[in-house]
Design an enzyme around this catalytic site. Structure first.
Site, mmCIF file in Angstrom:
data_model
loop_
_atom_site.group_PDB
_atom_site.id
_atom_site.type_symbol
_atom_site.label_atom_id
_atom_site.label_comp_id
_atom_site.label_asym_id
_atom_site.label_seq_id
_atom_site.Cartn_x
_atom_site.Cartn_y
_atom_site.Cartn_z
ATOM 1 N N HIS A 231 -3.348 -5.803 2.458
ATOM 2 C CA HIS A 231 -2.950 -5.963 3.860
ATOM 3 C C HIS A 231 -3.516 -7.306 4.294
ATOM 4 O O HIS A 231 -4.103 -8.026 3.509
ATOM 5 C CB HIS A 231 -3.573 -4.857 4.726
ATOM 6 N N CYS B 239 0.796 -1.229 0.000
ATOM 7 C CA CYS B 239 0.000 0.000 0.000
ATOM 8 C C CYS B 239 0.833 1.287 0.000
ATOM 9 O O CYS B 239 1.366 1.665 -1.030
ATOM 10 C CB CYS B 239 -0.977 -0.062 1.164
ATOM 11 N N ARG C 76 -12.539 6.327 -0.773
ATOM 12 C CA ARG C 76 -11.576 5.276 -0.453
ATOM 13 C C ARG C 76 -12.056 3.927 -0.976
ATOM 14 O O ARG C 76 -13.265 3.675 -1.064
ATOM 15 C CB ARG C 76 -11.357 5.196 1.065
HETATM 16 N N1 GLN Z 1 -2.188 6.800 2.111
HETATM 17 C C1 GLN Z 1 -2.384 5.899 1.095
HETATM 18 C C2 GLN Z 1 -3.783 5.849 0.492
HETATM 19 O O1 GLN Z 1 -4.768 5.996 1.172
HETATM 20 C C3 GLN Z 1 -1.952 4.554 1.637
HETATM 21 C C4 GLN Z 1 -2.922 3.906 2.582
HETATM 22 C C5 GLN Z 1 -2.401 2.653 3.189
HETATM 23 O O2 GLN Z 1 -1.205 2.436 3.216
HETATM 24 N N2 GLN Z 1 -3.288 1.835 3.737
HETATM 25 O O3 GLN Z 1 -3.857 5.670 -0.692
#
Ligand code: GLN
Length: 240
Positions: A192, A96, A130
């Site tokens: 993850h 990520c 998101r």
């Molecule tokens: N900040 C990044 C995003 O939201 C990475 C998020 C994360 O590592 N879970 O795209």
């Protein structure tokens, strides 16, 4: 018989480590130990310590945009050396936020441009919604499963191969059905979970490649993965 030993380097464990990403290190340690291979863990607060620590597998996790900002300068300061190591076959797993920063750039929601290490030809732009939930990916290492939570949309350069195709979830950008990338021995992914715990075949791929890099055989004795496979099966069946 020569005793085998693998050094796991954990990049920015304080800033870049969310949703169980530390579990990737623990999974590697467990799987190495099960094969009688020595493990050495190195916590890396600076990228400049990778080479001198003789890292065999480099692990990086996710983190908020603000934390990505905190480590970016350090990352850039050693990017050339890191690029050389990766060109020479260093095995890396970047999740990520670190996946994004291994690319050429990440443009945040505020329009700030975080220049990445440029190890892989991928580019990321934040969006105002998101991509969150369970993800299943058809890959060379089976139907991989993980959990994604990112606003960034990542686009692969023309020559960059995806880690797999999205079956459920969003993956790199929610549009082109690609998830993650593979460049030489560098793996990037939005999964993850921790991803290695539920995807043992993929975890062994990293270990094998690291052993081959040392000049040895990458062959690994099989171990009992029934619990891991059951966990993956349950996770794959979960709603998004
Ligand atoms: N900040 C990044 C995003 O939201 C990475 C998020 C994360 O590592 N879970 O795209």
């Amino acid at each position: 018989m020569v005793k085998r030993s693998i050094t796991i380097g954990h990049l920015y464990p304080k800033q870049m480590n969310v949703y169980g990403d530390m579990g990737n290190v623990i999974t590697l340690q467990y799987r190495l130990k099960a094969r009688g291979i020595d493990t050495n863990y190195v916590s890396l607060d600076s990228i400049c310590n990778i080479k001198k620590s003789n890292v065999d597998i480099l692990i990086g996790g996710g983190g908020q945009d603000s934390n990505q900002g905190l480590i970016q300068q350090d990352l850039l300061s050693g990017a050339n050396e890191l690029k050389q190591l990766c060109d020479n076959g260093l095995v890396c797993l970047m999740i990520c936020g670190m996946y994004q920063l291994f690319g050429t750039k990440f443009v945040t929601q505020d329009g700030d441009e975080l220049i990445g290490a440029g190890i892989i030809d991928v580019e990321t732009r934040a969006s105002n919604d998101r991509l969150i939930g369970n993800i299943v990916v058809d890959s060379q290492w089976g139907k991989m499963v993980g959990f994604e939570n990112h606003s960034g949309r990542t686009y692969l350069g023309n020559a960059v191969k995806e880690l797999g195709k999205v079956i459920k979830g969003a993956g790199n950008n929610g549009g082109d059905k690609t998830e993650g990338c593979v460049v030489n021995n560098v793996f990037g992914t939005y999964m993850h979970g921790p991803v290695l715990a539920k995807n043992p075949e993929f975890a062994d791929e990293l270990i094998s490649r690291a052993l081959v890099q040392q000049g040895g055989s990458g062959s690994l004795d099989p171990i009992d993965d029934s619990l891991e496979n059951l966990a993956a099966q349950i996770a794959r069946a979960r709603p998004r």
